[in-house]
Structure formats: structure tokens, C-alpha cells
Design a protein around this motif. Structure first.
Motif, PDB file in Angstrom:
ATOM      1  N   GLY A  13      -4.850  -7.982 -15.967  1.00  0.00           N
ATOM      2  CA  GLY A  13      -5.056  -6.603 -15.550  1.00  0.00           C
ATOM      3  C   GLY A  13      -6.137  -6.536 -14.497  1.00  0.00           C
ATOM      4  O   GLY A  13      -6.797  -5.515 -14.318  1.00  0.00           O
ATOM      5  N   ASP A  14      -6.334  -7.639 -13.786  1.00  0.00           N
ATOM      6  CA  ASP A  14      -7.352  -7.655 -12.752  1.00  0.00           C
ATOM      7  C   ASP A  14      -6.802  -6.958 -11.518  1.00  0.00           C
ATOM      8  O   ASP A  14      -5.838  -7.387 -10.914  1.00  0.00           O
ATOM      9  CB  ASP A  14      -7.698  -9.123 -12.439  1.00  0.00           C
ATOM     10  CG  ASP A  14      -8.758  -9.236 -11.369  1.00  0.00           C
ATOM     11  OD1 ASP A  14      -9.069  -8.208 -10.746  1.00  0.00           O
ATOM     12  OD2 ASP A  14      -9.266 -10.344 -11.170  1.00  0.00           O
ATOM     13  N   LYS A  15      -7.444  -5.878 -11.173  1.00  0.00           N
ATOM     14  CA  LYS A  15      -6.895  -5.083 -10.082  1.00  0.00           C
ATOM     15  C   LYS A  15      -7.567  -5.410  -8.751  1.00  0.00           C
ATOM     16  O   LYS A  15      -7.437  -4.657  -7.806  1.00  0.00           O
ATOM     17  CB  LYS A  15      -7.087  -3.590 -10.385  1.00  0.00           C
ATOM     18  CG  LYS A  15      -6.422  -3.122 -11.662  1.00  0.00           C
ATOM     19  CD  LYS A  15      -5.011  -2.636 -11.389  1.00  0.00           C
ATOM     20  CE  LYS A  15      -4.174  -2.409 -12.630  1.00  0.00           C
ATOM     21  NZ  LYS A  15      -4.852  -1.942 -13.810  1.00  0.00           N
ATOM     22  N   SER A  16      -8.300  -6.513  -8.728  1.00  0.00           N
ATOM     23  CA  SER A  16      -9.175  -6.724  -7.577  1.00  0.00           C
ATOM     24  C   SER A  16      -8.433  -6.628  -6.242  1.00  0.00           C
ATOM     25  O   SER A  16      -8.936  -6.081  -5.280  1.00  0.00           O
ATOM     26  CB  SER A  16      -9.879  -8.068  -7.680  1.00  0.00           C
ATOM     27  OG  SER A  16      -8.941  -9.088  -7.531  1.00  0.00           O
ATOM     28  N   LEU A  17      -7.222  -7.143  -6.228  1.00  0.00           N
ATOM     29  CA  LEU A  17      -6.470  -7.135  -4.983  1.00  0.00           C
ATOM     30  C   LEU A  17      -6.279  -5.706  -4.492  1.00  0.00           C
ATOM     31  O   LEU A  17      -6.568  -5.377  -3.352  1.00  0.00           O
ATOM     32  CB  LEU A  17      -5.115  -7.791  -5.226  1.00  0.00           C
ATOM     33  CG  LEU A  17      -4.267  -8.053  -4.006  1.00  0.00           C
ATOM     34  CD1 LEU A  17      -4.851  -9.211  -3.228  1.00  0.00           C
ATOM     35  CD2 LEU A  17      -2.850  -8.372  -4.415  1.00  0.00           C
ATOM     36  N   GLU A  44      -0.720  -2.543   2.801  1.00  0.00           N
ATOM     37  CA  GLU A  44      -0.142  -1.812   1.669  1.00  0.00           C
ATOM     38  C   GLU A  44       1.374  -1.832   1.751  1.00  0.00           C
ATOM     39  O   GLU A  44       2.057  -2.000   0.748  1.00  0.00           O
ATOM     40  CB  GLU A  44      -0.655  -0.370   1.646  1.00  0.00           C
ATOM     41  CG  GLU A  44      -2.036  -0.282   1.012  1.00  0.00           C
ATOM     42  CD  GLU A  44      -2.509   1.150   0.840  1.00  0.00           C
ATOM     43  OE1 GLU A  44      -3.398   1.357   0.018  1.00  0.00           O
ATOM     44  OE2 GLU A  44      -1.984   2.045   1.541  1.00  0.00           O
ATOM     45  N   ALA A  45       1.853  -1.687   2.960  1.00  0.00           N
ATOM     46  CA  ALA A  45       3.302  -1.718   3.158  1.00  0.00           C
ATOM     47  C   ALA A  45       3.854  -3.088   2.754  1.00  0.00           C
ATOM     48  O   ALA A  45       4.878  -3.187   2.088  1.00  0.00           O
ATOM     49  CB  ALA A  45       3.633  -1.420   4.618  1.00  0.00           C
ATOM     50  N   LEU A  46       3.122  -4.125   3.124  1.00  0.00           N
ATOM     51  CA  LEU A  46       3.544  -5.482   2.769  1.00  0.00           C
ATOM     52  C   LEU A  46       3.646  -5.643   1.249  1.00  0.00           C
ATOM     53  O   LEU A  46       4.557  -6.303   0.748  1.00  0.00           O
ATOM     54  CB  LEU A  46       2.533  -6.500   3.307  1.00  0.00           C
ATOM     55  CG  LEU A  46       2.814  -7.102   4.685  1.00  0.00           C
ATOM     56  CD1 LEU A  46       1.665  -8.019   5.088  1.00  0.00           C
ATOM     57  CD2 LEU A  46       4.117  -7.881   4.690  1.00  0.00           C
ATOM     58  N   GLU A  47       2.668  -5.037   0.561  1.00  0.00           N
ATOM     59  CA  GLU A  47       2.663  -5.135  -0.903  1.00  0.00           C
ATOM     60  C   GLU A  47       3.934  -4.554  -1.504  1.00  0.00           C
ATOM     61  O   GLU A  47       4.357  -4.935  -2.580  1.00  0.00           O
ATOM     62  CB  GLU A  47       1.464  -4.372  -1.493  1.00  0.00           C
ATOM     63  CG  GLU A  47       0.109  -4.995  -1.203  1.00  0.00           C
ATOM     64  CD  GLU A  47      -0.010  -6.394  -1.766  1.00  0.00           C
ATOM     65  OE1 GLU A  47       0.555  -6.650  -2.843  1.00  0.00           O
ATOM     66  OE2 GLU A  47      -0.669  -7.226  -1.113  1.00  0.00           O
ATOM     67  N   LYS A  48       4.512  -3.591  -0.808  1.00  0.00           N
ATOM     68  CA  LYS A  48       5.651  -2.865  -1.367  1.00  0.00           C
ATOM     69  C   LYS A  48       6.982  -3.585  -1.185  1.00  0.00           C
ATOM     70  O   LYS A  48       7.964  -3.227  -1.808  1.00  0.00           O
ATOM     71  CB  LYS A  48       5.741  -1.466  -0.708  1.00  0.00           C
ATOM     72  CG  LYS A  48       4.558  -0.574  -1.051  1.00  0.00           C
ATOM     73  CD  LYS A  48       4.939   0.391  -2.174  1.00  0.00           C
ATOM     74  CE  LYS A  48       3.747   0.929  -2.919  1.00  0.00           C
ATOM     75  NZ  LYS A  48       2.855   1.741  -2.093  1.00  0.00           N
ATOM     76  N   GLN A  58       8.812   1.401   5.287  1.00  0.00           N
ATOM     77  CA  GLN A  58       7.531   1.725   4.647  1.00  0.00           C
ATOM     78  C   GLN A  58       6.599   2.450   5.613  1.00  0.00           C
ATOM     79  O   GLN A  58       5.997   3.462   5.268  1.00  0.00           O
ATOM     80  CB  GLN A  58       6.831   0.426   4.181  1.00  0.00           C
ATOM     81  CG  GLN A  58       7.371  -0.135   2.889  1.00  0.00           C
ATOM     82  CD  GLN A  58       7.024   0.758   1.710  1.00  0.00           C
ATOM     83  OE1 GLN A  58       5.977   1.410   1.704  1.00  0.00           O
ATOM     84  NE2 GLN A  58       7.917   0.836   0.737  1.00  0.00           N
ATOM     85  N   LEU A  59       6.495   1.879   6.808  1.00  0.00           N
ATOM     86  CA  LEU A  59       5.558   2.448   7.776  1.00  0.00           C
ATOM     87  C   LEU A  59       6.001   3.845   8.204  1.00  0.00           C
ATOM     88  O   LEU A  59       5.185   4.743   8.377  1.00  0.00           O
ATOM     89  CB  LEU A  59       5.428   1.525   8.995  1.00  0.00           C
ATOM     90  CG  LEU A  59       4.686   0.202   8.717  1.00  0.00           C
ATOM     91  CD1 LEU A  59       4.740  -0.712   9.930  1.00  0.00           C
ATOM     92  CD2 LEU A  59       3.244   0.457   8.302  1.00  0.00           C
ATOM     93  N   GLU A  60       7.296   4.005   8.337  1.00  0.00           N
ATOM     94  CA  GLU A  60       7.807   5.326   8.725  1.00  0.00           C
ATOM     95  C   GLU A  60       7.517   6.353   7.644  1.00  0.00           C
ATOM     96  O   GLU A  60       7.062   7.459   7.909  1.00  0.00           O
ATOM     97  CB  GLU A  60       9.307   5.255   9.000  1.00  0.00           C
ATOM     98  CG  GLU A  60       9.575   4.769  10.423  1.00  0.00           C
ATOM     99  CD  GLU A  60      11.034   4.400  10.654  1.00  0.00           C
ATOM    100  OE1 GLU A  60      11.872   4.618   9.746  1.00  0.00           O
ATOM    101  OE2 GLU A  60      11.333   3.877  11.743  1.00  0.00           O
TER     102      GLU A  60
END
Lengths: 172, 446
Positions: A90-94, A112-116, A163-165
Motif C-alpha cells: 500500500g505504498d503510495k510513494s509513486l 499521469e497519462a502514462l500511468e493510465k 488521455q491527454l485530450e
């Protein structure tokens, strides 16, 4: 000394040669680690772990020309494990790290988009655009045909665009 | 291909910020060296660890993973001037008992060299008593080879009959990879009270580049009766109860090379006791004799009896003597077996403290992570996994463990060959664990 010679010597147990090989690759490895783990301490630990694993099994490298991709593959495996582990804890550091940088610049947006997007596609994009690896090398590292890598890349960029759009619409 | 110019530009911008790596060269190199150091240590450890089958024998030796050096340097420097001892002083400088044995002239100088086409072996000196024969030797490959290791050292009598003892060897600064003189010790534990024949042959079987050499190196030696001293036995049978767990100290035996403590635990105890932290003997002045390092091990006579090996205080003659420890490593007996799902790479059952935090499969091994400080807890906790029918997985394969210095976990590796992979869960018996009952105990021996 030629890289191939260094590899041969390292395989015979020449520590100096092994050290030099790691020297040659360390910046690239650290950058890859940073792009996955986003934390210098963790990146250093990753470098240590990759060194450890590479030293233990360097004899398994049969073709010297694959040494670099082999090292990168070890690093990617490690980073994946770490990310899994962080999730498990549950480490949210990223995510927090991204959140804390309040400046919602384009950089954050694209990250953030990449994460998605799909993880295969993300990996290919990171390796290609952040680490300048060729499609062929990425195919070697991920053990997949070049055509698959190309498909993932295309899908990834497509998803990134969406995502970016979506984001720019939200920001209006 | 397609036009993703805009996305590519964004990626390019994002990439540039990533490129400013602020990790210094020095720190990065340190990480590389640390990784190499760990790998080298592990390589040796794997060689040093006995194959699993040995552990199935009646008495189980558990060898600690990470060694630390406790030095009494002045004493060692002094001893290094004793003729014949200078070559081995580095081995004994961390053992007060052996230093005292050397100082009291109980080491026997051998200095015999035997070689064949591939390897050259020299026995520097030995020391022996009723508990063990300790051999200091060195070896080197005669050509340039990748690896050279003594795989087995057997003990024969003068008529070449094999004696029923097994030698455990360890290298000091192992370097199997180059033409290099490797210094090593071999310990041959003896059954209590055994007296060795005077004429002995030490037979070394070597491997070079992982291939066994056809010819053994045999070195004859004659034991010097003058260099033998009889053990001192103190029967105690003293029991103590710590948080409901009963422990009985049966006896203390003091040999020139070591002190052994025979301990029995009550089978009715609710916890499985693995060992005692900071266990030592102590005299009236507070001088301590700690566990033997670097190969400190505990041997188990059976499920409820163990023998602890401490440095010898044979040559000091204290008025009073105490046995003390600061805590007991133990887990509830129903937590003794750890269960793992190797397919999902999940820990199903483990001690409640949650220190066993993750497992993953890699290169025919399972890597299991224990959250603990490797500088404090340095024991092997698993030997192998077995399926629920009790079949051992990876029989005969080497095992390993590794610590990350400056870190807070240890990863243990147990064999898990692909061809022996099982569909269902597997279980591993804990051999040790860093959970403790914290209570200081000091018992009078004499």
C-alpha cells in the motif's frame, strides 16, 4: 578494452572487468530505475540488486552482444517486482510523489497519462522515448517479436493521445 | 507510421527532466561494489552450505549467514609472533579460546605440502581435543582456472580405513576464480569422547571448474600426544522458566577448542525455541566468551535438545562462571510451518508479525523476503520447501540467503526447480526466526 573482451573476462571471474562493465552501464540503468521507481534511494538499491544478480549469473550470457539488453532486462524485472511490492504494501510513494509536485506542468500530465495506459505499451514508450532503445532492442529485452512491440507502441501512443485530450478538456 | 508528433514532443519534454540525474558517481559506484560484494559472499556461501541431504542426518547444523568479526587484535598480534602460528593467526584472531590454546602451545605445527598435476595443498597446523579436529590449510590451483574448491575432506586412519567423520570447511578470503592461495580451515566434529588414532590421513577431493578431480590429495599426519588436553565437564541440570517456556541447562563441557552447552527444552512448551541471543559464559570479573564465529552453529540432538558452541575458556581458570543470554528466539508451535502458493507467489500462512512479507519465483528458486535487520539477525530460516505430502522439493540443490547491508530485509532462496513445481501450496519449516522473548537470564555454572 572492448566490451566483448570485458564480458569474457568477467565471465572468467575478473572482478575488475565486471566492475568496468557496470560502469559503462550504470547511468543507463539508473535512469531506467528512476523512470520506474522515481526515487534516488530506490534507484541505487536497484543498481545494487541488478549488479548482484548480474554477477551471480553472468556466465549465462552466451552472446556478448546481448549483454546490454540482458542487464536492462534484469533491471526491468527488478523494477516490476518493486512496483508490485510497493502496491502490496500500500505504498503510495509513486503516486504521492507525483501529487506532491503541485505544479501541474505538462511533465506531470504526461506521466499521469502514462500511468493510465496499458502496462506493455507504457513499458515500450518508456524504453523508446526515455531511454532511446530501438524497437529491435526492446523486442530482445521483452522477449517478444518486433511486430508485437510496434503494436504496443502504436496502441500506447493512441491511448496517450486520448488521455491527454481528455485532460485538456477537463482543464478548460 | 502514424502521426504522434504532439505526444512525442510531450514525451521528449518529460524525458529531459528525467535526464538530470543527481546521483553522484561515487554513490553509484558504491552501489555496484556493494552488489558485487554480496554476490561474491553468496557464491561462497552456496559452496559452503551443505547439500540438503546432509541436513536430513540426525544432527542438524545450522550455519549462520552473515559473519561478523570480533577481534582481540593485541592478543592476535602477540600470537602472530609465536612460530608456526603466524600463518593461521587471521583465522583465530576472533576466537579467544583458540588464541589461548595457541598461546599455551596446544597447536601442532604440520607444514606438509602435497601436490598433483592440478592442485597444491599445504596443512599449516592443527589443534584437536575430544570434540574436534581443527585443520588449518591452504590450497591453490597449479594452472589458471576459474574455480577451485575442496568438495570433500575425509579422514582416514593410517591403514587408509575411512573414519566416520565429516569435515566442514570454510575459506577465509575465498577466491576460487584465480590462481590464488586460498587459506581455509576444516573442522571435523567428533562424537563426544572419541579419541582419534595417532596416524591419520586427510584426503582432499577437489573440484576445478565444477568438475571433480580424479585424484585426491592425501596428506598424512601424526597426532602429537603432548598437544592433547582432556575436557572439563560441569553437570548442571538447572531449569529456568521464561514466559512459561521451560529450558534446562544439562551440562557445560569445556574443551581447549570450544565450550559446549547442552540445553533441553520442555516438549510441552507452547513455543518452539530456536536459540538464544547474546548467549555467552562469563566469569566473576565480567569477562565473556561468546559464540564461536564466523561459523557459529547450533546442533540439534533431537527436536528438544540442542548444543550451543561457545569459545573456550579452558586456559583461564575463573573462580566463578555464569551462563547468560539476553533473549530467546521462538515462535508459537502452530506458526512453525510457513505455507506458500508458488503459482500466485503469495504467502498463505506465516508468523503473525508479518515479517515474512513476499515471495517470488525466479531462476528455479523461490525468493522469500524477511523484514529484519541483517546486522542483527543473521540466521538461515529455511532449508527447503516441501509439498503437502512431505516430499522435499529440489533435493540436493544448494540453498542460499542474502542480506542487504544498510537495509532492512533478507532474501532467502530455496530450490524450486521447474520440473518439480507443484500445483498446490507448499510448506517450509522455520529453522529460526527473529521473534524473541525478551528476558535476560544469568545462571551460575560454578
Amino acid at each position: 578494452m572492448e566490451i566483448i573482451e570485458l564480458i569474457k573476462n568477467a565471465q572468467k571471474g575478473d572482478d575488475q572487468a565486471f566492475y568496468e562493465l557496470m560502469q559503462i552501464h550504470k547511468i543507463r540503468l539508473l535512469k531506467i530505475a528512476m523512470s520506474y521507481l522515481r526515487n534516488e534511494g530506490e534507484a541505487l538499491e536497484a543498481l545494487q540488486e541488478v549488479t548482484f544478480r548480474a554477477y551471480r549469473s553472468i556466465k549465462k550470457v552466451h552472446q556478448a552482444e546481448y549483454f546490454s539488453t540482458w542487464l536492462i532486462r534484469i533491471m526491468l524485472n527488478y523494477c516490476h517486482d518493486q512496483i508490485q511490492k510497493n502496491k502490496r504494501y500500500g505504498d503510495k510513494s509513486l503516486i504521492e510523489n507525483i501529487g506532491e509536485t503541485v505544479d501541474y506542468s505538462k511533465r506531470i500530465e504526461i506521466e499521469e497519462a502514462l500511468e493510465k495506459i496499458d502496462s506493455h505499451s507504457r513499458e515500450v514508450i518508456i524504453l523508446k522515448y526515455y531511454h532511446d532503445l530501438k524497437i529491435k532492442d526492446i523486442a530482445d529485452i521483452l522477449d517478444k517479436p518486433e511486430s508485437t512491440i510496434k503494436t504496443w507502441l502504436y496502441k500506447g501512443l493512441q491511448a496517450l493521445r486520448e488521455q491527454l485530450e481528455e485532460r485538456s478538456e477537463l482543464n478548460v | 507510421m502514424f502521426d504522434f508528433e504532439k505526444e512525442e514532443k510531450e514525451l521528449e519534454k518529460s524525458r529531459n527532466t528525467l535526464q538530470d540525474l543527481s546521483i553522484s558517481d561515487d554513490i553509484a559506484n558504491q552501489a555496484i561494489l556493494e552488489g558485487m560484494k554480496r554476490a561474491k559472499a553468496m557464491k561462497m556461501r552456496k559452496k559452503k552450505f551443505l547439500p540438503i541431504k546432509v541436513f536430513l542426518a540426525a544432527s542438524v547444523f545450522i550455519i549462520s549467514l552473515i559473519t561478523s568479526v570480533k577481534v582481540s587484535d593485541t592478543m592476535a598480534d602477540y600470537i602472530s609472533n609465536v612460530p608456526g602460528i603466524e600463518k593461521i593467526v587471521e583465522f583465530i584472531r576472533q576466537d579467544k579460546g583458540l588464541l589461548a590454546a595457541a598461546e599455551n602451545n596446544y597447536f601442532q605445527k604440520i607444514e606438509t605440502t602435497v601436490e598433483n598435476g592440478e592442485v597444491k595443498v599445504t596443512i599449516d597446523s592443527i589443534v584437536r581435543d575430544e570434540k574436534e579436529l581443527l585443520i588449518f590449510f591452504n590450497y591453490r590451483a597449479k594452472g589458471v582456472v576459474d574455480q577451485i574448491f575442496p568438495e570433500e575432506i575425509s579422514l582416514l586412519d593410517g591403514n587408509r580405513n575411512i573414519l566416520p567423520y565429516r569435515a566442514y570447511y570454510s575459506n577465509l578470503n575465498p577466491n576460487g576464480e584465480k590462481k590464488y592461495v586460498n587459506k581455509a580451515t576444516a573442522r571435523v566434529p567428533l562424537a563426544d569422547g572419541d579419541i582419534l588414532p595417532e596416524e591419520l590421513i586427510l584426503s582432499f577431493a577437489f573440484s576445478v571448474n565444477d568438475k571433480m578431480l580424479n585424484q585426491n590429495i592425501d596428506i598424512p599426519l601424526t597426532l602429537d600426544k603432548e598437544k592433547f588436553a582432556a575436557k572439563k565437564v560441569i553437570n548442571m541440570n538447572k531449569s529456568v522458566k521464561v514466559e512459561g517456556q521451560e529450558i534446562t541447562i544439562k551440562k557445560v563441557t569445556i574443551y581447549p577448542t570450544q565450550t559446549t552447552i547442552d540445553i533441553m527444552v520442555n516438549p510441552e512448551n507452547s513455543k518452539k525455541i530456536f536459540g538464544f541471543n547474546d548467549i555467552h559464559i562469563e566469569d566473576e570479573t565480567g569477562e565473556k566468551w561468546a559464540e564461536i564465529e564466523p561459523n557459529d552453529f547450533t546442533s540439534y540432538v533431537n527436536e528438544n535438545e540442542m548444543i550451543i558452541y561457545l569459545q573456550s575458556n579452558y586456559f583461564s581458570d575463573p573462580k566463578e562462571l555464569y551462563l547468560a543470554f539476553s533473549s530467546i528466539r521462538a515462535v508459537d508451535k502452530d506458526e512453525l510451518w510457513v505455507e506458500i502458493d508458488p503459482v500466485k507467489e503469495k504467502i498463505i500462512k506465516a508468523p503473525k508479525d508479518g515479517k515474512l512479507s513476499s515471495v517470488y519465483k525466479r531462476n528455479e528458486e523461490l525468493a522469500i523476503t524477511l523484514e529484519t535487520n541483517p546486522n542483527i539477525f543473521d540466521k538461515q530460516i529455511f532449508m527447503y520447501a516441501e509439498d503437502f505430502n512431505g516430499n522435499i522439493i529440489g533435493m540436493g540443490k544448494p540453498i542460499g540467503g542474502g542480506g542487504l547491508p544498510n537495509n532492512n530485509y533478507v532474501t532467502y532462496y530455496v530450490p524450486y526447480p521447474d520440473e518439480e513445481a507443484v500445483a498446490g501450496p507448499i510448506k517450509l519449516k522455520l529453522l529460526d526466526y527473529p521473534a524473541t522473548i525478551n528476558k535476560k537470564i544469568k545462571l551460575k555454572i560454578k
